[in-house]
Design an enzyme around this catalytic site. Structure first.
Site, PDB file in Angstrom:
ATOM      1  N   SER A  19       6.969   9.373   4.720  1.00 57.99           N
ATOM      2  CA  SER A  19       5.570   9.039   5.000  1.00 57.99           C
ATOM      3  C   SER A  19       4.626   9.754   4.038  1.00 57.99           C
ATOM      4  O   SER A  19       4.811  10.937   3.737  1.00 57.99           O
ATOM      5  CB  SER A  19       5.192   9.456   6.428  1.00 57.99           C
ATOM      6  OG  SER A  19       5.931   8.726   7.381  1.00 57.99           O
ATOM      7  N   ASP A  64      -1.381   6.525  20.366  1.00 62.07           N
ATOM      8  CA  ASP A  64      -1.371   5.145  19.880  1.00 62.07           C
ATOM      9  C   ASP A  64      -2.827   4.784  19.642  1.00 62.07           C
ATOM     10  O   ASP A  64      -3.628   4.775  20.578  1.00 62.07           O
ATOM     11  CB  ASP A  64      -0.736   4.235  20.945  1.00 62.07           C
ATOM     12  CG  ASP A  64      -0.695   2.774  20.500  1.00 62.07           C
ATOM     13  OD1 ASP A  64      -1.545   2.365  19.676  1.00 62.07           O
ATOM     14  OD2 ASP A  64       0.181   2.045  20.988  1.00 62.07           O
ATOM     15  N   TYR A 155       0.443  -9.590   0.814  1.00 65.29           N
ATOM     16  CA  TYR A 155      -0.261  -8.510   1.541  1.00 65.29           C
ATOM     17  C   TYR A 155      -1.190  -9.114   2.603  1.00 65.29           C
ATOM     18  O   TYR A 155      -1.438  -8.519   3.645  1.00 65.29           O
ATOM     19  CB  TYR A 155      -1.012  -7.600   0.564  1.00 65.29           C
ATOM     20  CG  TYR A 155      -1.348  -6.232   1.160  1.00 65.29           C
ATOM     21  CD1 TYR A 155      -0.332  -5.369   1.566  1.00 65.29           C
ATOM     22  CD2 TYR A 155      -2.669  -5.818   1.315  1.00 65.29           C
ATOM     23  CE1 TYR A 155      -0.631  -4.127   2.112  1.00 65.29           C
ATOM     24  CE2 TYR A 155      -2.975  -4.572   1.851  1.00 65.29           C
ATOM     25  CZ  TYR A 155      -1.953  -3.738   2.252  1.00 65.29           C
ATOM     26  OH  TYR A 155      -2.246  -2.510   2.794  1.00 65.29           O
ATOM     27  N   LYS A 162      -7.654  -3.848   5.078  1.00 64.52           N
ATOM     28  CA  LYS A 162      -8.014  -2.740   4.166  1.00 64.52           C
ATOM     29  C   LYS A 162      -9.428  -2.915   3.614  1.00 64.52           C
ATOM     30  O   LYS A 162     -10.120  -1.919   3.356  1.00 64.52           O
ATOM     31  CB  LYS A 162      -6.996  -2.632   3.026  1.00 64.52           C
ATOM     32  CG  LYS A 162      -5.602  -2.145   3.459  1.00 64.52           C
ATOM     33  CD  LYS A 162      -5.598  -0.780   4.122  1.00 64.52           C
ATOM     34  CE  LYS A 162      -4.184  -0.220   4.257  1.00 64.52           C
ATOM     35  NZ  LYS A 162      -4.145   1.019   5.083  1.00 64.52           N
TER      36      LYS A 162
END
Ligand code: NAD
Ligand code: 0WE
Length: 255
Positions: A19, A64, A155, A162
């Protein structure tokens, strides 16, 4: 003394050692920061707890980002354990896997809502709560991708999410500047993480990227970590509302 000695930083989005958020956490720890890690579910908790232990991080909380109650409880816990907060690393995104391979025009309403909720709204939800704990000001850094501003094959709805995230960075920076809270994004080049696994032709994407990028190599998580520390810490004191490209120069190219 490290550049982040005595600074309390919340890190969202560690899933494993690959990550981006893990590389950031390692660098922050090296510079003396006190960290809090979060996990989205039981499966991730099993991976994150040993990683926290490895870095000597004792504050590990469930969160979450789609759940307001979990967000409230996490910030409540940070308030009672720390009393204040200096920084947040937001490194979270999700879209339905199918939406990253189907035609974009087939994106469903629920797929759109999921991607934008997890990947863009979550920054607003986090910033709104972190604000009140950032008594001496603070900084927030999120992760974005070139697909926000260019149509990158497959994408798809993540690009739209984004774009919303990058716009939210500007509106949050404008809103929170009066409290001396800076908000910035890093637009990273493609990196082989869990979020990249199962993406069709990701290996080819990495090969082509390294061939074409001005620096002639792929982006490493450590590249992103260094720029994150700049934006999060004292070296970034005059920077807010920006999207900084950490992509070995790929974004500057034309054909
Ligand atoms: P990753 O899979 O390691 O990290 C994504 C994280 O999002 C995971 O820890 C996952 O648990 C978390 N997450 C997903 N849904 C969540 C939810 N509902 N609540 C809380 N957490 C949730 O992958 P990564 O590549 O390190 O991704 C981190 C960030 O970097 C993402 O925003 C991603 O879009 C961005 N980014 C990645 C790349 C790349 O090529 N890997 C490039 C540019 C930007
Ligand atoms: O932001 C990302 C990945 C985000 C992501 C990845 C997944 C895979 C598993 C969001 N949701 C999911 N859902 C899943 O089920 N990146 C910047 C990495 C990435 O993903 C791509 C890319 C790049 C680069 C997808 C298509 C094309 C390029």
């Amino acid at each position: 003394m490290g550049m982040f000695a005595g600074k309390k930083i919340l890190v969202l989005g560690i899933a494993n050692k690959k990550s981006i958020a893990w590389a950031v956490a390692e660098s922050l720890k090296r510079e003396g920061a006190e960290l809090c890690f979060t996990y989205m579910n039981d499966a991730i908790e099993k991976r994150v707890r040993p990683l926290a232990e490895e870095l000597g991080v004792s504050l590990v909380l469930p969160c979450d980002v789609q759940d307001d109650k979990q967000l409230d409880e996490m910030f409540g816990e940070i308030e009672s354990r720390w009393g204040s907060l200096d920084g947040v690393v937001h490194s979270v995104a999700f879209a339905e896997k199918d939406d990253l391979s189907k035609r974009f025009c087939e994106t469903s309403r629920t797929g759109f809502q999921l991607a934008l909720d997890v990947s863009a709204y979550s920054l607003i939800a986090v910033a709104g709560r972190a604000r009140s704990l950032m008594k001496d000001g603070g900084a927030i850094v999120t992760m974005t991708y070139l697909g926000a501003v260019r149509a990158v094959q497959n994408y798809n709805v993540m690009g739209v999410a984004k774009a919303a995230l990058e716009s939210s960075v500007r509106y949050l920076a404008s809103d929170l500047g009066k409290e001396n809270i800076r908000v910035n994004a890093i637009s990273a080049g493609p990196i082989k993480t869990l979020a990249a696994s199962g993406i069709p032709k990701f290996r080819e994407l990495l090969t082509t990227f390294a061939e074409r990028a001005p620096l002639g190599r792929n982006t490493e998580p450590e590249d992103v970590a260094k720029a994150t520390l700049f934006l999060l810490g004292p070296l970034g004191s005059g920077v807010t509302g920006e999207v900084t490209y950490v992509d070995c120069g790929f974004n500057i190219l034309g054909l």
